[in-house]
Motif scaffolding. Structure first.
Motif, mmCIF file in Angstrom:
data_model
loop_
_atom_site.group_PDB
_atom_site.id
_atom_site.type_symbol
_atom_site.label_atom_id
_atom_site.label_comp_id
_atom_site.label_asym_id
_atom_site.label_seq_id
_atom_site.Cartn_x
_atom_site.Cartn_y
_atom_site.Cartn_z
ATOM 1 N N CYS A 179 -34.939 -9.798 88.909
ATOM 2 C CA CYS A 179 -33.779 -9.972 89.795
ATOM 3 C C CYS A 179 -33.941 -9.257 91.143
ATOM 4 C CB CYS A 179 -32.511 -9.463 89.110
ATOM 5 S SG CYS A 179 -32.021 -10.451 87.672
ATOM 6 N N HIS A 180 -34.837 -8.269 91.191
ATOM 7 C CA HIS A 180 -35.033 -7.496 92.434
ATOM 8 C C HIS A 180 -36.514 -7.498 92.826
ATOM 9 C CE1 HIS A 180 -30.964 -5.962 91.669
ATOM 10 N NE2 HIS A 180 -31.357 -5.686 90.432
ATOM 11 N N PRO A 181 -37.111 -8.664 93.037
ATOM 12 C CA PRO A 181 -38.565 -8.724 93.259
ATOM 13 C C PRO A 181 -39.024 -7.998 94.517
ATOM 14 C CG PRO A 181 -37.540 -10.855 93.715
ATOM 15 C CD PRO A 181 -36.495 -9.999 93.070
ATOM 16 N N GLU A 182 -38.268 -8.083 95.599
ATOM 17 C CA GLU A 182 -38.700 -7.444 96.849
ATOM 18 C C GLU A 182 -38.603 -5.929 96.740
ATOM 19 O OE1 GLU A 182 -40.271 -6.822 100.478
ATOM 20 O OE2 GLU A 182 -40.207 -8.712 99.370
ATOM 21 N N ILE A 183 -37.516 -5.430 96.162
ATOM 22 C CA ILE A 183 -37.371 -3.987 95.969
ATOM 23 C C ILE A 183 -38.456 -3.472 95.033
ATOM 24 C CG2 ILE A 183 -35.848 -2.166 95.106
ATOM 25 C CD1 ILE A 183 -34.932 -3.405 97.732
ATOM 26 N N PHE A 184 -38.735 -4.223 93.975
ATOM 27 C CA PHE A 184 -39.795 -3.820 93.048
ATOM 28 C C PHE A 184 -41.135 -3.758 93.763
ATOM 29 C CE2 PHE A 184 -43.297 -4.791 90.211
ATOM 30 C CZ PHE A 184 -43.084 -3.910 89.151
ATOM 31 N N ALA A 185 -41.436 -4.753 94.590
ATOM 32 C CA ALA A 185 -42.721 -4.790 95.299
ATOM 33 C C ALA A 185 -42.873 -3.583 96.220
ATOM 34 C CB ALA A 185 -42.834 -6.096 96.087
ATOM 35 N N GLN A 186 -41.786 -3.186 96.876
ATOM 36 C CA GLN A 186 -41.845 -2.008 97.747
ATOM 37 C C GLN A 186 -42.071 -0.742 96.931
ATOM 38 O OE1 GLN A 186 -38.167 -2.069 99.948
ATOM 39 N NE2 GLN A 186 -38.625 -4.022 100.922
ATOM 40 N N TRP A 187 -41.322 -0.600 95.855
ATOM 41 C CA TRP A 187 -41.460 0.574 94.995
ATOM 42 C C TRP A 187 -42.834 0.621 94.333
ATOM 43 C CZ3 TRP A 187 -42.344 0.105 89.748
ATOM 44 C CH2 TRP A 187 -42.336 1.303 89.021
#
Length: 600
Positions: A179-187
């Motif tokens: 559900c949070h692919p962009e936030i996950f990619a940054q983290w």
């Protein structure tokens, strides 16, 4: 009798739906079961009972008996509308960014009231108060959970009644990716993600601490670097393993190893600072050494939220999307937007003497940036370290932090930009660029020559803390100065690197040096610190001036070039770490600012 049970089933669907409204303040352990029963019950009952019954009922009433019932027709149309809106909510969700989801929610909610009204009008003779008694009987046996207590390792506290966690209670960050692919990619490529087993410098330091101070002393390090290991009572940070092989974690992009590991071993503990390590902090104390409270057991979980099978995970996501407010409330606290949140780990003191070894939060607290009475001047840690930089300026990132969620004007990034551009840069050039851009906003240079001496001013213009901060006994910030005469000949140099990669001994270096009781530098063993031998760091908004005496009888005009250089680790530290991690490259020297000027 069959008609009675059909009516009873529909009424139960209505009750289980209405009880989910915020008005009733239903306990979470009840709510999550009711949501599941409401959705699954509606699907099964509709497919196998209600639709077949209505098909027969309509055929016999309208086609055979030639009856025309307005209430029946309205009931049928309303039922179809409520059914379709429910299907949309289940499959697509209502996450705030989809206007159809919002419409579906209100149609489903208020349509159910219309449906139950028509239900009474059309079939009132079949209604029985026994519905209430049976429903109460069901609710009485639904589970209700409550936990809590303290853990006296480091300064981490667990919710009341809890002394330790189990691996499965540390929800793996991979589950947040859907559900949070962009936030996950940054983290995934950030330094927060790589604070433990995939950080070679940390692994060497934790092992040294264990050898020098005893194995139990590792927990002092792990409280902030590896909270999942501490709270599951693991004695040390362990290397990531692929079966019986220890792969090289330095250049793995996007946490591909974490994703692969989750697929093969979903219950294996995730090390480092995971999503829930931050987003299930329920309280903080601004004193340091992991002074925060975790709440993994007492959070409200949707059904199958911790499941590992594809079908159950899919079901859990649909349950969350259909009613996401509880999920948002459980994983977002107001304190997450304040500097005090960061203080729990970005202040660090020795557990025995209480001497401060890292005081980043205290530095900010005493700086001009801590000005809550003037919002235009006040800046929290998140305003710099969780903001995007473009062309040297902070810019608002607009978009969606959640698939299908609401459009946001300023999404806080999860690059966690900061001093350590190097390790993040081994995996992601975007992460490296963001950290370097932040570093380059930190200082300005000025210079002049007077009475045969060169004066260089360095002002901390962008950092809300000392420059450098953090483990500043391991940071190198220094002036690299070269003066050439009118013939282009170098007549003065300071701050150059020697053939071993070390800064020459007479350079102006901004850092601090810890000493033992006898005044000898402690080097890597900073936990032996008893005396502060040096602290030349530059506080926020402060300017310092350095004087360099030039050679006598120089021939003017002269060209002066000054660089403010930064290196995340000294060469001697990297050499020690590289003995354990031979593939580790040397950290580069970054020029934060430079100034070149001709003097006649």
């Amino acid at each position: 009798m069959r008609l009675f049970y059909i009516n009873l089933d529909m009424f139960l669907m209505f009750i289980t739906g209405i009880l989910q409204m915020n008005f009733f303040h239903l306990g979470w352990s009840y709510f999550r079961v009711l949501e599941f029963l409401h959705i699954i019950g509606a699907i099964l009952l509709t497919l196998f009972f209600i639709i077949p019954f209505l098909f027969v009922h309509v055929r016999e009433s309208m086609l055979v008996a030639k009856q025309k019932s307005i209430s029946g027709m309205l009931f049928g149309l309303t039922f179809i509308t409520v059914l379709l809106s429910g299907v949309y909510l289940f499959l697509m969700g209502n996450r705030g960014g989809d206007e159809y989801g919002v419409v579906a929610y209100y149609v489903h909610l208020y349509g159910s009231f219309v449906l139950i009204l028509l239900f009474f009008v059309h079939l009132k003779k079949y209604f029985s108060v026994r519905v209430f008694s049976k429903l109460v009987g069901i609710l009485a046996f639904l589970p209700l959970y409550s936990h809590s207590q303290d853990l006296n390792l480091t300064n981490i506290e667990l919710e009341s009644g809890v002394s330790r966690y189990h691996n499965i209670e540390w929800t793996n960050s991979v589950t947040c990716k859907e559900c949070h692919p962009e936030i996950f990619a940054q983290w995934a490529d950030s330094n927060h993600r790589h604070l433990a087993d995939s950080n070679p410098y940390y692994m060497v330091m934790e092992n040294l601490a264990g050898m020098d101070k005893g194995e139990d002393f590792r927990e002092w390090c792990m409280g902030c670097h590896n909270p999942s290991a501490v709270t599951t009572h693991q004695e040390k940070t362990t290397h990531f393993m692929r079966d019986n092989i220890m792969p090289n974690p330095l250049f793995v992009e996007g946490s591909a190893n974490l994703i692969e590991n989750y697929k093969n071993h979903p219950n294996r503990l995730e090390q480092g600072v995971s999503c829930v390590a931050c987003h299930r902090v329920t309280a903080v104390k601004a004193k340091g050494n992991s002074s925060y409270t975790l709440g993994l057991k007492n959070r409200k979980k949707y059904l199958y939220e911790d499941a590992h099978s594809d079908l159950k995970r899919w079901m859990s996501q649909k349950l969350i999307n259909a009613n996401p407010q509880v999920h948002k409330d459980e994983y977002m606290q107001e304190v997450y937007q304040k500097s005090e949140y960061c203080a729990s780990c970005h202040n660090e003191f020795l557990p025995d003497s209480k001497k401060m070894v890292v005081s980043t939060y205290d530095e900010w607290k005493n700086s001009p940036y801590n000005n809550p009475n003037d919002p235009k001047k006040h800046k929290d840690c998140q305003d710099c370290h969780m903001s995007y930089i473009e062309d040297g300026k902070f810019v608002e990132v607009q978009g969606y932090s959640t698939i299908g969620g609401i459009h946001k004007k300023d999404i806080k990034t999860h690059y966690f930009s900061g001093a350590n551009h190097f390790l993040a840069g081994l995996k992601s050039k975007e992460h490296e660029a963001q950290s370097i851009a932040l570093l380059k906003k930190s200082a300005k240079l000025d210079m002049h020559i007077k009475n045969g001496s060169l004066y260089v001013g360095v002002k901390n213009v962008g950092a809300g803390h000392h420059l450098p901060t953090g483990a500043s006994d391991f940071r190198e910030l220094w002036l690299d100065v070269e003066v050439k005469d009118s013939e282009g000949k170098s007549i003065f140099k300071s701050g150059y690197l020697d053939e071993k990669g070390d800064i020459e001994p007479n350079a102006v270096v901004y850092n601090k040096i810890f000493g033992d009781k006898d005044g000898n530098p402690v080097g890597l063993l900073f936990w032996r610190y008893e005396k502060l031998l040096k602290d030349t760091r530059i506080p926020a908004k402060k300017r310092v001036v350095e004087c360099f005496e030039l050679p006598a009888n120089i021939s003017y005009p002269v060209d002066v070039k000054v660089r403010l250089n930064f290196r995340i680790y000294p060469q001697w530290v990297s050499n020690i770490v590289k003995a354990a991690y031979p593939s580790l490259p040397n950290p580069p020297v970054i020029t934060l600012n430079e100034l070149e000027q001709k003097f006649d």
